[in-house]
Design a protein around this motif. Structure first.
Motif, PDB file in Angstrom:
ATOM      1  N   TYR A  96      77.378  -2.543  29.756  1.00 56.25           N
ATOM      2  CA  TYR A  96      76.444  -3.073  30.744  1.00 56.25           C
ATOM      3  C   TYR A  96      76.180  -4.554  30.489  1.00 56.25           C
ATOM      4  O   TYR A  96      76.312  -5.039  29.362  1.00 56.25           O
ATOM      5  CB  TYR A  96      75.138  -2.284  30.721  1.00 56.25           C
ATOM      6  N   ASN A  97      75.791  -5.268  31.533  1.00 60.73           N
ATOM      7  CA  ASN A  97      75.589  -6.716  31.421  1.00 60.73           C
ATOM      8  C   ASN A  97      74.512  -7.076  30.405  1.00 60.73           C
ATOM      9  O   ASN A  97      74.681  -7.988  29.593  1.00 60.73           O
ATOM     10  CB  ASN A  97      75.220  -7.308  32.783  1.00 60.73           C
ATOM     11  N   LEU A  98      73.390  -6.367  30.462  1.00 60.91           N
ATOM     12  CA  LEU A  98      72.292  -6.651  29.547  1.00 60.91           C
ATOM     13  C   LEU A  98      72.453  -5.824  28.276  1.00 60.91           C
ATOM     14  O   LEU A  98      72.486  -4.593  28.326  1.00 60.91           O
ATOM     15  CB  LEU A  98      70.950  -6.325  30.200  1.00 60.91           C
ATOM     16  N   CYS A 144      64.772  -4.296  33.026  1.00 55.86           N
ATOM     17  CA  CYS A 144      65.407  -5.607  33.203  1.00 55.86           C
ATOM     18  C   CYS A 144      65.051  -6.289  34.521  1.00 55.86           C
ATOM     19  O   CYS A 144      65.587  -7.361  34.824  1.00 55.86           O
ATOM     20  CB  CYS A 144      66.924  -5.464  33.101  1.00 55.86           C
ATOM     21  N   THR A 146      65.855  -5.608  37.564  1.00 51.78           N
ATOM     22  CA  THR A 146      66.863  -5.581  38.623  1.00 51.78           C
ATOM     23  C   THR A 146      66.325  -4.828  39.841  1.00 51.78           C
ATOM     24  O   THR A 146      65.820  -3.712  39.696  1.00 51.78           O
ATOM     25  CB  THR A 146      68.147  -4.887  38.134  1.00 51.78           C
ATOM     26  N   GLY A 170      72.004  -2.557  42.981  1.00 54.45           N
ATOM     27  CA  GLY A 170      71.705  -2.555  41.554  1.00 54.45           C
ATOM     28  C   GLY A 170      71.693  -1.177  40.934  1.00 54.45           C
ATOM     29  O   GLY A 170      71.528  -1.039  39.720  1.00 54.45           O
ATOM     30  N   CYS A 190      70.397   2.145  36.148  1.00 61.20           N
ATOM     31  CA  CYS A 190      70.380   0.734  36.513  1.00 61.20           C
ATOM     32  C   CYS A 190      71.745   0.170  36.160  1.00 61.20           C
ATOM     33  O   CYS A 190      72.216   0.324  35.028  1.00 61.20           O
ATOM     34  CB  CYS A 190      69.287  -0.005  35.745  1.00 61.20           C
ATOM     35  N   LYS A 191      72.380  -0.479  37.111  1.00 61.81           N
ATOM     36  CA  LYS A 191      73.733  -0.988  36.893  1.00 61.81           C
ATOM     37  C   LYS A 191      73.757  -2.172  35.928  1.00 61.81           C
ATOM     38  O   LYS A 191      74.792  -2.489  35.339  1.00 61.81           O
ATOM     39  CB  LYS A 191      74.349  -1.401  38.234  1.00 61.81           C
ATOM     40  N   ASN A 192      72.619  -2.824  35.729  1.00 59.82           N
ATOM     41  CA  ASN A 192      72.580  -4.007  34.873  1.00 59.82           C
ATOM     42  C   ASN A 192      72.346  -3.678  33.400  1.00 59.82           C
ATOM     43  O   ASN A 192      73.005  -4.231  32.523  1.00 59.82           O
ATOM     44  CB  ASN A 192      71.485  -4.965  35.345  1.00 59.82           C
ATOM     45  N   CYS A 193      71.412  -2.753  33.121  1.00 63.63           N
ATOM     46  CA  CYS A 193      71.075  -2.455  31.723  1.00 63.63           C
ATOM     47  C   CYS A 193      71.422  -1.033  31.300  1.00 63.63           C
ATOM     48  O   CYS A 193      71.302  -0.690  30.122  1.00 63.63           O
ATOM     49  CB  CYS A 193      69.595  -2.722  31.460  1.00 63.63           C
TER      50      CYS A 193
END
Length: 250
Positions: A96-98, A144, A146, A170, A190-193
């Motif tokens: 994941y990005n974060l 995060c 998002t 997201g 969550c797609k970000n974290c």
């Protein structure tokens, strides 16, 4: 048994066996949500019979359930192996990005937020102030920030968890074969974290008059995993416990 019946039955059994490993660990949490859905189906059928006899209403409901199962079986038979997405195979940190260490998450999240977002827990029904929130705004990831859901897609499902008919980009949804997703739901993250949000169910049709009736979907989300940013006013933290609980449907 005909060859066609044998192929369909074998395909369904194979899909269930292959998917059982992924769904077993979440069974207890899913059971609570599924039981709520079962009760809601009974209430919805009773409140929306429009004067029809109980026998005709029961027949129509049985036909609808039978049609859904037939569609699920057909999909399982033709699709073969269940699809696997990144959400189903990777951890809640890798990929994941974060990126944060477990200690960092524990230091930035509350106990309830950590339990849900990072370990996949489930909050008690009606334990988040966001379940009854009705203002216009955006629901963001508590881990995060998002953006995940819009208020216009939110509806009162009566389950005790914030419910949405659709999600923003997201959101990441675990992919399963249709039969497994229909019976047990699909995990929402969550797609970000990678934070666990709740589950997606394909039962929107049992909520007439709501946005879910059109999409056929119900994102059953843990309010603690969200923060609400209203168009006007200050941010509401989903971990807040409501002082009053309203048991109602949209």
């Amino acid at each position: 048994m005909t060859n066609r019946s044998f192929v369909v039955a074998a395909a369904v059994l194979l899909c269930l066996l292959l998917d059982s490993h992924n769904t077993a660990s979440a069974f207890v949490q899913q059971q609570r949500r599924t039981e709520s859905t079962s009760r809601l189906t009974a209430v919805s059928n009773n409140d929306n019979n429009n004067g029809l006899s109980s026998s005709s209403s029961s027949s129509a409901d049985s036909q609808k359930r039978r049609s859904m199962m037939q569609m699920a079986i057909l999909t399982a038979a033709t699709a073969g192996l269940p699809a696997t997405s990144q959400a189903a195979t990777k951890s809640r940190s890798d990929g994941y990005n974060l990126q944060k260490s477990d200690d960092e998450w524990k230091s930035t999240l509350t106990t309830r937020q950590y339990n849900i977002l990072r370990t996949g827990g489930t909050e008690q029904q009606y334990s988040s102030v966001l379940e009854a929130e009705e203002r216009t705004g955006t629901y963001n990831c508590a881990g995060c920030s998002t953006p995940l859901f819009l208020s216009k897609e939110k509806f009162h499902s009566g389950t005790g968890w914030p419910s949405f008919a659709s999600a923003l980009v997201g959101v990441e949804v675990e992919k399963k074969n249709m039969l497994a997703a229909t019976l047990g739901g699909s995990e929402v993250r969550c797609k970000n974290c990678g934070g666990h949000m709740g589950d997606l169910f394909n039962d929107g049709y049992i909520f007439p008059g709501t946005p879910a009736e059109k999409t056929g979907k119900r994102f059953c989300i843990d309010g603690v995993a969200l923060n609400f940013k209203p168009d006007e006013g200050t941010v509401v933290v989903g971990d807040e416990v409501p002082t009053k609980v309203n048991y109602y449907f949209s």
